[in-house]
Design a protein around this motif. Structure first.
Motif, PDB file in Angstrom:
ATOM      1  N   LEU A   1       0.950  -1.167   0.173  1.00 61.16           N
ATOM      2  CA  LEU A   1       0.004  -0.113  -0.162  1.00 61.16           C
ATOM      3  C   LEU A   1       0.835   1.292  -0.114  1.00 61.16           C
ATOM      4  O   LEU A   1       0.626   2.157  -0.745  1.00 61.16           O
ATOM      5  CB  LEU A   1      -0.855   0.018   1.164  1.00 61.16           C
ATOM      6  N   ALA A   2       1.670   1.195   0.938  1.00 62.81           N
ATOM      7  CA  ALA A   2       2.756   2.415   0.866  1.00 62.81           C
ATOM      8  C   ALA A   2       3.385   2.563  -0.343  1.00 62.81           C
ATOM      9  O   ALA A   2       3.612   3.763  -0.894  1.00 62.81           O
ATOM     10  CB  ALA A   2       3.773   2.512   2.119  1.00 62.81           C
ATOM     11  N   ILE A   3       3.917   1.628  -0.797  1.00 63.70           N
ATOM     12  CA  ILE A   3       4.670   1.949  -2.338  1.00 63.70           C
ATOM     13  C   ILE A   3       3.686   2.345  -3.347  1.00 63.70           C
ATOM     14  O   ILE A   3       4.104   3.129  -4.138  1.00 63.70           O
ATOM     15  CB  ILE A   3       5.313   0.260  -2.572  1.00 63.70           C
ATOM     16  N   SER A   4       2.522   1.620  -3.276  1.00 63.64           N
ATOM     17  CA  SER A   4       1.556   2.284  -4.313  1.00 63.64           C
ATOM     18  C   SER A   4       1.259   3.660  -4.163  1.00 63.64           C
ATOM     19  O   SER A   4       1.370   4.123  -5.198  1.00 63.64           O
ATOM     20  CB  SER A   4       0.207   1.227  -3.987  1.00 63.64           C
ATOM     21  N   VAL A   5       1.073   4.063  -2.894  1.00 65.34           N
ATOM     22  CA  VAL A   5       0.893   5.448  -2.749  1.00 65.34           C
ATOM     23  C   VAL A   5       1.889   6.207  -3.170  1.00 65.34           C
ATOM     24  O   VAL A   5       1.759   7.203  -3.740  1.00 65.34           O
ATOM     25  CB  VAL A   5       0.396   5.718  -1.076  1.00 65.34           C
ATOM     26  N   TYR A   6       3.187   5.894  -2.778  1.00 65.79           N
ATOM     27  CA  TYR A   6       4.427   6.618  -3.182  1.00 65.79           C
ATOM     28  C   TYR A   6       4.353   6.819  -4.782  1.00 65.79           C
ATOM     29  O   TYR A   6       4.520   7.694  -5.420  1.00 65.79           O
ATOM     30  CB  TYR A   6       5.558   5.943  -2.757  1.00 65.79           C
ATOM     31  N   VAL A   7       4.060   5.563  -5.473  1.00 61.69           N
ATOM     32  CA  VAL A   7       4.439   5.593  -6.690  1.00 61.69           C
ATOM     33  C   VAL A   7       3.400   6.381  -7.615  1.00 61.69           C
ATOM     34  O   VAL A   7       3.563   7.096  -8.431  1.00 61.69           O
ATOM     35  CB  VAL A   7       4.119   4.045  -7.166  1.00 61.69           C
ATOM     36  N   ILE A   8       2.132   6.517  -7.110  1.00 60.82           N
ATOM     37  CA  ILE A   8       1.319   7.464  -7.676  1.00 60.82           C
ATOM     38  C   ILE A   8       1.475   8.812  -7.418  1.00 60.82           C
ATOM     39  O   ILE A   8       1.652   9.689  -8.206  1.00 60.82           O
ATOM     40  CB  ILE A   8      -0.179   6.930  -7.124  1.00 60.82           C
ATOM     41  N   LEU A   9       1.640   9.161  -6.086  1.00 55.44           N
ATOM     42  CA  LEU A   9       1.787  10.641  -5.638  1.00 55.44           C
ATOM     43  C   LEU A   9       3.160  10.991  -6.214  1.00 55.44           C
ATOM     44  O   LEU A   9       3.039  12.159  -6.796  1.00 55.44           O
ATOM     45  CB  LEU A   9       1.699  10.814  -4.156  1.00 55.44           C
TER      46      LEU A   9
ATOM     47  N   PRO B   1       2.770  22.873  -2.944  1.00 55.92           N
ATOM     48  CA  PRO B   1       2.432  22.659  -1.792  1.00 55.92           C
ATOM     49  C   PRO B   1       2.529  21.231  -1.420  1.00 55.92           C
ATOM     50  O   PRO B   1       2.225  21.038  -0.083  1.00 55.92           O
ATOM     51  CB  PRO B   1       0.997  23.254  -1.695  1.00 55.92           C
ATOM     52  N   VAL B   2       2.366  20.107  -2.360  1.00 51.98           N
ATOM     53  CA  VAL B   2       2.096  18.845  -1.884  1.00 51.98           C
ATOM     54  C   VAL B   2       3.352  17.834  -2.204  1.00 51.98           C
ATOM     55  O   VAL B   2       3.330  16.644  -1.359  1.00 51.98           O
ATOM     56  CB  VAL B   2       0.856  18.168  -2.410  1.00 51.98           C
ATOM     57  N   TRP B   3       4.229  18.162  -3.053  1.00 49.76           N
ATOM     58  CA  TRP B   3       5.348  17.167  -3.347  1.00 49.76           C
ATOM     59  C   TRP B   3       6.025  16.488  -2.101  1.00 49.76           C
ATOM     60  O   TRP B   3       6.429  15.299  -2.071  1.00 49.76           O
ATOM     61  CB  TRP B   3       6.129  17.725  -4.340  1.00 49.76           C
ATOM     62  N   ASP B   4       6.477  17.470  -1.168  1.00 50.59           N
ATOM     63  CA  ASP B   4       7.161  16.947  -0.215  1.00 50.59           C
ATOM     64  C   ASP B   4       6.530  15.968   0.609  1.00 50.59           C
ATOM     65  O   ASP B   4       7.164  14.766   1.092  1.00 50.59           O
ATOM     66  CB  ASP B   4       7.350  18.218   0.811  1.00 50.59           C
ATOM     67  N   GLY B   5       5.267  15.937   0.820  1.00 46.73           N
ATOM     68  CA  GLY B   5       4.529  14.910   1.528  1.00 46.73           C
ATOM     69  C   GLY B   5       4.381  13.540   0.680  1.00 46.73           C
ATOM     70  O   GLY B   5       4.615  12.646   1.199  1.00 46.73           O
ATOM     71  N   ASN B   6       4.446  13.890  -0.525  1.00 46.02           N
ATOM     72  CA  ASN B   6       4.184  12.873  -1.439  1.00 46.02           C
ATOM     73  C   ASN B   6       5.602  11.902  -1.508  1.00 46.02           C
ATOM     74  O   ASN B   6       5.480  10.780  -1.405  1.00 46.02           O
ATOM     75  CB  ASN B   6       4.164  13.268  -2.905  1.00 46.02           C
ATOM     76  N   GLU B   7       6.759  12.749  -1.423  1.00 45.09           N
ATOM     77  CA  GLU B   7       8.008  12.117  -1.286  1.00 45.09           C
ATOM     78  C   GLU B   7       8.335  11.489   0.240  1.00 45.09           C
ATOM     79  O   GLU B   7       8.878  10.270   0.166  1.00 45.09           O
ATOM     80  CB  GLU B   7       9.114  13.059  -1.482  1.00 45.09           C
ATOM     81  N   THR B   8       7.585  11.738   1.214  1.00 38.50           N
ATOM     82  CA  THR B   8       7.730  11.093   2.325  1.00 38.50           C
ATOM     83  C   THR B   8       7.195   9.663   2.410  1.00 38.50           C
ATOM     84  O   THR B   8       7.530   8.765   3.364  1.00 38.50           O
ATOM     85  CB  THR B   8       6.727  11.923   3.461  1.00 38.50           C
ATOM     86  N   TRP B   9       6.170   9.338   1.234  1.00 37.04           N
ATOM     87  CA  TRP B   9       5.883   7.927   1.512  1.00 37.04           C
ATOM     88  C   TRP B   9       7.065   6.879   1.012  1.00 37.04           C
ATOM     89  O   TRP B   9       7.006   5.665   1.515  1.00 37.04           O
ATOM     90  CB  TRP B   9       4.685   7.675   0.327  1.00 37.04           C
ATOM     91  N   MET B  10       8.099   7.686   0.327  1.00 38.57           N
ATOM     92  CA  MET B  10       9.287   6.613   0.039  1.00 38.57           C
ATOM     93  C   MET B  10       9.894   6.548   1.248  1.00 38.57           C
ATOM     94  O   MET B  10      10.528   5.071   1.427  1.00 38.57           O
ATOM     95  CB  MET B  10      10.053   7.405  -0.820  1.00 38.57           C
ATOM     96  N   VAL B  11      10.253   7.520   1.996  1.00 38.57           N
ATOM     97  CA  VAL B  11      10.753   7.242   3.291  1.00 38.57           C
ATOM     98  C   VAL B  11       9.958   6.342   4.126  1.00 38.57           C
ATOM     99  O   VAL B  11      10.731   5.438   4.747  1.00 38.57           O
ATOM    100  CB  VAL B  11      10.996   8.790   4.088  1.00 38.57           C
ATOM    101  N   LEU B  12       8.736   6.376   4.401  1.00 38.18           N
ATOM    102  CA  LEU B  12       7.962   5.374   4.854  1.00 38.18           C
ATOM    103  C   LEU B  12       8.384   4.050   4.476  1.00 38.18           C
ATOM    104  O   LEU B  12       8.276   3.006   5.274  1.00 38.18           O
ATOM    105  CB  LEU B  12       6.374   5.826   4.967  1.00 38.18           C
ATOM    106  N   GLY B  13       8.157   3.894   3.164  1.00 38.08           N
ATOM    107  CA  GLY B  13       8.404   2.558   2.532  1.00 38.08           C
ATOM    108  C   GLY B  13       9.736   1.980   3.128  1.00 38.08           C
ATOM    109  O   GLY B  13       9.806   0.827   3.569  1.00 38.08           O
ATOM    110  N   GLY B  14      11.150   2.739   2.992  1.00 39.68           N
ATOM    111  CA  GLY B  14      12.375   2.564   3.432  1.00 39.68           C
ATOM    112  C   GLY B  14      12.178   1.912   4.991  1.00 39.68           C
ATOM    113  O   GLY B  14      12.836   1.051   5.285  1.00 39.68           O
ATOM    114  N   ALA B  15      11.753   2.991   5.827  1.00 42.62           N
ATOM    115  CA  ALA B  15      11.608   2.645   7.440  1.00 42.62           C
ATOM    116  C   ALA B  15      10.891   1.479   7.631  1.00 42.62           C
ATOM    117  O   ALA B  15      11.330   0.644   8.627  1.00 42.62           O
ATOM    118  CB  ALA B  15      11.188   4.049   7.814  1.00 42.62           C
ATOM    119  N   THR B  16       9.761   1.422   7.052  1.00 38.55           N
ATOM    120  CA  THR B  16       9.118   0.129   7.408  1.00 38.55           C
ATOM    121  C   THR B  16       9.926  -0.959   7.075  1.00 38.55           C
ATOM    122  O   THR B  16       9.581  -2.115   7.795  1.00 38.55           O
ATOM    123  CB  THR B  16       7.630   0.169   6.450  1.00 38.55           C
ATOM    124  N   LEU B  17      10.474  -1.152   5.732  1.00 37.77           N
ATOM    125  CA  LEU B  17      11.058  -2.210   5.575  1.00 37.77           C
ATOM    126  C   LEU B  17      12.239  -2.768   6.650  1.00 37.77           C
ATOM    127  O   LEU B  17      12.540  -3.615   7.037  1.00 37.77           O
ATOM    128  CB  LEU B  17      11.855  -2.196   4.259  1.00 37.77           C
TER     129      LEU B  17
END
Lengths: 339, 471
Positions: free
Chosen positions: A18-26, A55-71
């Motif tokens: 889910l996190a990867i999907s959200v990242y990939v899309i956003l 105004p939103v790209w920074d939050g979008n990129e955060t999903w990638m950090v979440l993916g890494g941290a979750t792994l």
């Protein structure tokens, strides 16, 4: 294996996907806009394009950090084998993301046209390279990683094959298409018209990529093919290509009409279906073709502690992320930018 | 000295030190600056004094650049544990990876989610909601600091775990014990104050530059600049002494839990009572003595134990393969202390000048403050070198060795990434620094003129046309 030790990695695999999907899309449409800088040279258009995501790209990129941290926390066995395996493309991707990220600020604050042109190029090149590397990593991941005793044991360039390059190009195409359809939704007039035109071309390219990757993947490993043709898997698998065709049809139809958001949603559908197809293919491996989800998972207390936080926090995060999108909603034009 | 076998490990360590050393500047800057911005906006809302709003807008631009650089350099860190430190990730991931995930979920998203509103939303959401967004971003930076220091402190003073005999992994046993480990409260206080102090000196230096410039052109600097300068010096007056107290307490804590680190920092080889404090010396790891030592009698014992008869540890108490590289930490610690002393003196000097009503026009003082611009950040980096190099040869203190933490990477891969990062970082963050300096050379009033919104995307058109007018 006790109950929790069996089910938790299953739940976590779902959350990671889910996190990867959200990242990939956003971040996909953010990166796509960067890729489109190669084709759109008009300064006013470029500013509008950037303004739709600023105004939103920074939050979008955060999903990638979440993916890494979750792994790292939940599947440390995957984190510690996959990252060394894709060392070179990951390092290049990180460098590219640095350029892309600072270019946002630097191009706005540039003190001379030359300086600004440089950061525009940096934004374009960084976005394209990051997208290409992500595709290569994905392709390299699907084709498998050589491990021994739970650690990476392959060579530094194992990831680089015709298949991974194809995946790299596919992701660049896909992100560009996400970008154009996002802009169809969020811009107007000439830029919107151009994006509708580009979307058509890119969607043809994208469907060719999907077909090529889908036909190639099952022949990478014997079990992959088996996953798709064995009964009852085929019942789950069969709808995927049908839905891809349906989304494509719908997008093509709506690109000619006044529909604003539909093409974008259809491309999102393509991405989600591709990811689902991928998940069906490699299941139950976390590091194909040797380590399963259970081989690489954290001990139960780690998974449990993180799950509690995730269940509470993800809805909250989703809530204020939606608020932020809502606040900066509507078509962005040259005059009404952020006044 | 470094043989071929150690070379990849050495490069991996240098790379980590380099990437985290560059990175840490930005979050520290963001933490201090977001607190300052919250204060400014709060004061504006309370007093309606537009000087506060101008200062807010002025520093918000700086914040957007610093924050952006923090984000991009931080992504590198989130992946570097896996790429370069696979052994550490596999064994300690069940603890540090989970803490990092909490950081992402509780802090990064909050900062990113409200940053857009903070930067671009004043005219969309109204004052109160905007202030809420500013507070949310600030809270995010503080939460982020909390998690990352919990994780780092756990690596220094680990507890609340059991080691799995079969895999050698750290299994979490008590999360509260893991988070609130013995060095955490001291480390987070020390770091938080360091962030405030660093930013206070940066703001003060920007003020000093404008005051000096005004003085040179024979005009008086306007009241916004004076307000900024005055506020930053109050901040220094308050935080500098607090930081010295916090540092002292942190030192006592380290003596209790990591005495070998203290021995390396002090350059002491034999454990003794009534130990001197060395001002200078060159610790020699081979001959096991500190050459050219110059010390003040009894002071070492007094500083470390608050008792001139106190007993201080010596490096010879520990096997040679468990000693941190003393020459590095000996000097990094002393540079930090010296800078801390200078910062305190600056604060005291400002009080004296303020009393005599010469705060804004004492040329030497202004020049000293300008020179001290990077002092806080330098001290912060020296502090980190002291604590992190002082943790060697361990990643998880006393339990997991650094050499068992590395990834199985070829020398060529590591050399590539090292050169790549150095090139990208020097170029990108060098450009960022130049851009910051350019921003700070404008006056806060200029920031006010650009538009009715706080940050306008595409405001470069304005800048470019201004440049044209000038030329």
């Amino acid at each position: 294996m006790s109950g929790l030790a069996f089910y938790l990695p299953f739940i976590w695999a779902f959350i990671v996907i889910l996190a990867i999907s959200v990242y990939v899309i956003l971040d996909g449409f953010d990166l796509g806009i960067g890729i489109l800088f190669a084709f759109e040279k008009k300064p006013e258009h470029r500013d509008i394009m950037i303004n739709t995501i600023a105004p939103v790209w920074d939050g979008n990129e955060t999903w990638m950090v979440l993916g890494g941290a979750t792994l790292f926390g939940v599947f440390p066995g995957a984190y510690s084998t996959l990252l060394p395996a894709f060392y070179i493309p990951i390092i290049i991707m990180l460098g590219a993301l640095i350029f892309r990220g600072v270019a946002f600020e630097f191009r706005i604050m540039a003190h001379s046209p030359n300086h600004r042109a440089f950061w525009n190029t940096g934004f374009m090149a960084g976005s394209t390279l990051a997208a290409f590397c992500q595709g290569c990593i994905l392709g390299g991941y699907v084709q498998g990683v050589h491990t021994s005793h739970g650690a990476f044991a392959g060579g530094a360039m194992d990831w680089l094959t015709p298949f991974s390059v194809l995946c790299g190009l596919s992701v660049v195409t896909g992100y560009a298409l996400l970008g154009t359809t996002w802009l169809v939704w969020r811009t107007s007039d000439e830029l919107e018209a151009r994006c509708r035109h580009w979307s058509k071309k890119l969607s043809i390219l994208m469907i060719l990529c999907i077909i090529a990757v889908s036909c190639w993947t099952p022949f990478l490993h014997a079990p992959y093919l088996h996953h798709w043709i064995a009964f009852p898997n085929i019942l789950f698998g069969l709808p995927v290509p049908l839905l891809v065709a349906l989304a494509g049809f719908l997008m093509w139809r709506t690109l000619d009409k006044e529909h604003a958001i539909t093409p974008f949603l259809c491309v999102i559908g393509w991405f989600l279906l591709s990811l689902v197809g991928l998940a069906i293919t490699i299941w139950p491996y976390a590091v194909p073709p040797t380590l399963t989800l259970w081989d690489v998972a954290s001990p139960v207390p780690s998974q449990l502690f993180q799950l509690v936080g995730t269940v509470i926090l993800l809805p909250i995060i989703t809530g204020y992320s939606i608020y932020s999108y809502y606040l900066f909603r509507g078509k962005v034009t040259k005059t009404d930018g952020y006044h | 000295m470094v043989n071929d076998h150690d070379l990849p490990l050495t490069i991996a360590r240098i790379q980590f030190a380099f990437t985290v050393g560059v990175h840490i500047i930005f979050p520290a800057f963001s933490i201090g600056l977001s607190v300052f911005l919250t204060f400014l906006e709060g004061m504006w809302l309370k007093t309606n004094d537009n000087r506060y709003l101008n200062l807010f807008k002025y520093w918000l631009k700086v914040f957007s650049i610093v924050f952006g650089m923090g984000v991009v350099s931080g992504i590198v860190m989130a992946y570097e544990f896996g790429t370069n430190w696979a052994g550490f990730s596999a064994k300690a991931g069940p603890i540090t990876g989970v803490l990092l995930s909490y950081e992402v979920m509780t802090a990064f998203f909050m900062e990113a989610g409200f940053l857009g509103v903070m930067l671009f939303g004043l005219n969309r959401v109204g004052r109160r909601m905007h202030f809420f967004a500013t507070c949310a971003v600030t809270t995010g930076t503080l939460i982020s600091m909390t998690w990352i220091l919990a994780s780092n402190s756990w690596m220094q003073t680990p507890q609340g775990y059991v080691i799995d005999q079969k895999t050698g992994r750290f299994l979490p046993h008590d999360w509260l014990a893991i988070i609130f480990n013995p060095s955490f409260p001291y480390r987070i206080t020390h770091m938080g104050l360091a962030a405030m102090l660093s930013v206070a000196f940066t703001v003060a230096a920007a003020g000093a530059w404008h005051l000096l410039k005004a003085k040179k052109s024979g005009t008086q600097a306007d009241s916004t600049i004076r307000l900024m300068f005055s506020l930053s010096l109050w901040m220094i007056v308050i935080t500098a002494p607090l930081q010295i107290i916090a540092g002292d307490m942190h030192g006592l804590n380290t003596l209790k839990y990591q005495p070998a680190k203290i021995a390396a920092v002090e350059g002491d080889w034999t454990s003794e009572t009534r130990a001197p404090e060395l001002l200078f010396g060159i610790p020699n790891m081979k001959t096991e003595r500190t050459d050219y030592a110059i010390g003040i009698p009894l002071l070492g014992s007094f500083i470390l134990t608050h008792d001139i008869n106190g007993k201080v540890p010596g490096l010879k108490d520990y096997p040679a393969d468990q000693r941190a590289p003393a020459p590095i930490v000996f000097f990094s610690f002393r540079i930090m202390i010296a800078l801390g002393g200078l910062m305190l003196l600056c604060g005291l000097w400002s009080l004296w000048l303020r009393r005599r009503q010469h705060l804004f026009d004492h040329p030497l003082f202004l020049r000293v403050i300008l020179t001290m611009a990077p002092a806080g950040f330098l001290a912060l980096l020296c502090g980190w070198v002291t604590t992190e190099v002082g943790r060697q040869p361990w990643t998880v203190y006393g339990l997991l060795r650094t050499k068992d933490s590395a990834s199985p990477l070829a020398l060529s891969s590591l050399s590539f990434s090292m050169l790549f990062f150095v090139a990208v970082y020097l170029f990108v963050f060098g450009s960022g620094l130049l851009m910051l300096i350019r921003l700070l050379r404008a006056t806060p009033e200029a920031a006010d003129n650009t538009s009715d919104d706080i940050m306008i995307l595409g405001s470069h058109h304005h800048t470019i046309s201004q440049n044209k007018d000038a030329s």
